[in-house]
Design an enzyme around this catalytic site. Structure first.
Site, short mmCIF file in Angstrom:
data_model
loop_
_atom_site.label_atom_id
_atom_site.label_comp_id
_atom_site.label_asym_id
_atom_site.label_seq_id
_atom_site.Cartn_x
_atom_site.Cartn_y
_atom_site.Cartn_z
N THR A 326 -2.59 -0.35 7.97
CA THR A 326 -3.46 0.11 6.89
C THR A 326 -3.59 -0.93 5.79
O THR A 326 -2.86 -1.92 5.74
CB THR A 326 -2.93 1.43 6.28
OG1 THR A 326 -1.75 1.14 5.53
CG2 THR A 326 -2.63 2.45 7.36
N CYS A 327 -4.49 -0.63 4.85
CA CYS A 327 -4.70 -1.57 3.73
C CYS A 327 -3.75 -1.30 2.58
O CYS A 327 -3.86 -1.95 1.53
CB CYS A 327 -6.15 -1.47 3.24
SG CYS A 327 -6.55 0.10 2.48
N ASP A 328 -2.82 -0.37 2.74
CA ASP A 328 -1.87 -0.03 1.69
C ASP A 328 -0.64 -0.94 1.80
O ASP A 328 -0.03 -1.05 2.86
CB ASP A 328 -1.45 1.43 1.84
CG ASP A 328 -0.71 1.96 0.63
OD1 ASP A 328 -0.01 1.17 -0.03
OD2 ASP A 328 -0.82 3.16 0.34
#
EC number: 4.1.1.17
Length: 381
Positions: A326-328
């Site tokens: 994910t982009c987290d």
């Protein structure tokens, strides 16, 4: 989550054949049934399964086939699931806080046992549950060590409050019992011993003969390289201390493992999306998917790496920072993971012992998290 009808010999046989884009959870039914029989044969009392750990139909059905006939349910959804899959099963509703609507469902489905840790929740049960043949277990807590984390901040009365609760349970006509949970992934047999001794003291102070002690879950799965947890020692300690503490008034014992029963019957195969500048490893699964527990209780280091060809990578172990897809930036495994120095994009990183709290917490954040399930005869080659 899609479960294939195929049966593979082991994960490598599948991975070299199907070239999957998304993670695969591999399930070995015979491992699950063998673990269930180990509990049934070794634990000195009734074995129930905490459904929350993994509510897959195949898990419930295989546990039932192995002889598990009681299930710890935490919600009406879990109650209805068990009634559909194992109609004759005994239901223990051990989530200590419930709405009146949830209690009504439990009564309609014939729940046999409830737990409670507060006067307000006990009042709900007394008002809504017919007492004949129904058990209420007072859940208490202690300050003990030996677990990855304990549940004491959310659940459990202190010993003094438990004495008062137990008296009220008996006075209301319910079958009085006591319950505790030593904490998740607990390796310390003495934790169960401390709880059981305190249970005897609570019963004595209340002047109540209890029918049963629920020693909870917390039984550890095999998360680290080396020998598996010594369940036999934990069972023996529980048995010995129960006799010492209660003597001739020893109550029936019941346990409710979740992780301890299902974890080691599964592994998950993730795939390397990238090795950024030869340093950071990005997988197609992470803490928003099946690896959600790792920041809380540590990385499972029972890991193997298989190339897309099906060959096992045997390079020298190298500590790597591992990120999920994910982009987290929180989507990172804690610390570093030992992975072979010849790791390459497209390789499969297989984490063993992944049957508990892996499917139920998959969030699908950022559109990732698609997961298929394959059945295998063996979890390793």
């Amino acid at each position: 989550m899609e479960m294939s009808q195929s049966v593979w010999n082991n994960p490598a046989a599948c991975l070299s054949s199907v070239d999957p884009e998304n993670p695969i959870l591999f399930f070995a039914p015979k491992v699950l049934q063998a673990t269930a029989r180990r509990f049934i044969d070794g634990f000195p009392g009734m074995v129930t399964y905490a459904v929350k750990a993994n509510p897959m139909d195949a898990v419930i059905e295989n546990l039932s086939a192995a002889g598990v006939c009681g299930f710890d349910v935490a919600s009406p959804v879990e109650m209805r699931l068990i009634k559909a899959l194992v109609p004759g099963a005994v239901l223990h509703y051990n989530n200590p806080v419930r709405s009146l609507a949830e209690i009504a469902v439990a009564v309609s489905l014939g729940v046999a046992s409830y737990s409670v840790d507060s006067m307000s929740e006990l009042a709900k049960l007394i008002a809504a549950v017919p007492p004949e043949g129904v058990e209420i277990a007072v859940r208490f807590k202690l300050s003990v060590t030996g677990a990855a984390y304990d549940f004491g901040e959310k659940f459990g009365a202190n010993a003094q409050a438990a004495v008062v609760l137990l008296r009220h349970v008996a006075d209301a006509g319910f079958m009085p019992a006591l319950s505790f949970h030593p904490g998740t992934q607990c390796h310390a047999a003495q934790a169960w011993g401390s709880y059981i001794r305190t249970a005897a003291q609570i019963a004595d102070a209340a002047g109540v003969v209890i029918v049963r002690v629920n020693v909870g879950g917390g039984f550890p799965s095999h998360r680290t390289v080396g020998s598996a947890p010594d369940l036999a020692m934990i069972f023996a300690t529980i048995d010995q201390v129960a006799t010492e503490a209660f003597g001739d008034a020893r109550p029936v014992l019941v346990c409710e493992p979740g992780r301890g029963l299902c974890a080691d019957a599964f592994c998950v195969a993730t795939r390397v999306k990238a090795v950024r500048d030869g340093v950071h490893v990005f997988l197609n699964d992470g803490v928003y998917g099946t690896l959600t527990e790792m920041p809380q209780i540590g990385v499972i280091d029972r890991v193997e790496v298989i190339a897309a060809s099906g060959l096992v990578r045997k390079g020298a172990p190298l500590p790597r920072v591992v990120f999920g897809p994910t982009c987290d930036s929180l989507d990172r495994l804690p610390g570093q993971v030992m992975l072979p120095d010849d790791l390459a994009e497209g390789d499969f990183v297989i984490f063993h012992g992944m049957g508990a709290y892996s499917t139920v917490t998959n969030t699908r954040f950022n559109g990732f998290g698609a997961l298929s399930v394959e059945t295998v005869l063996h979890l390793t080659a």
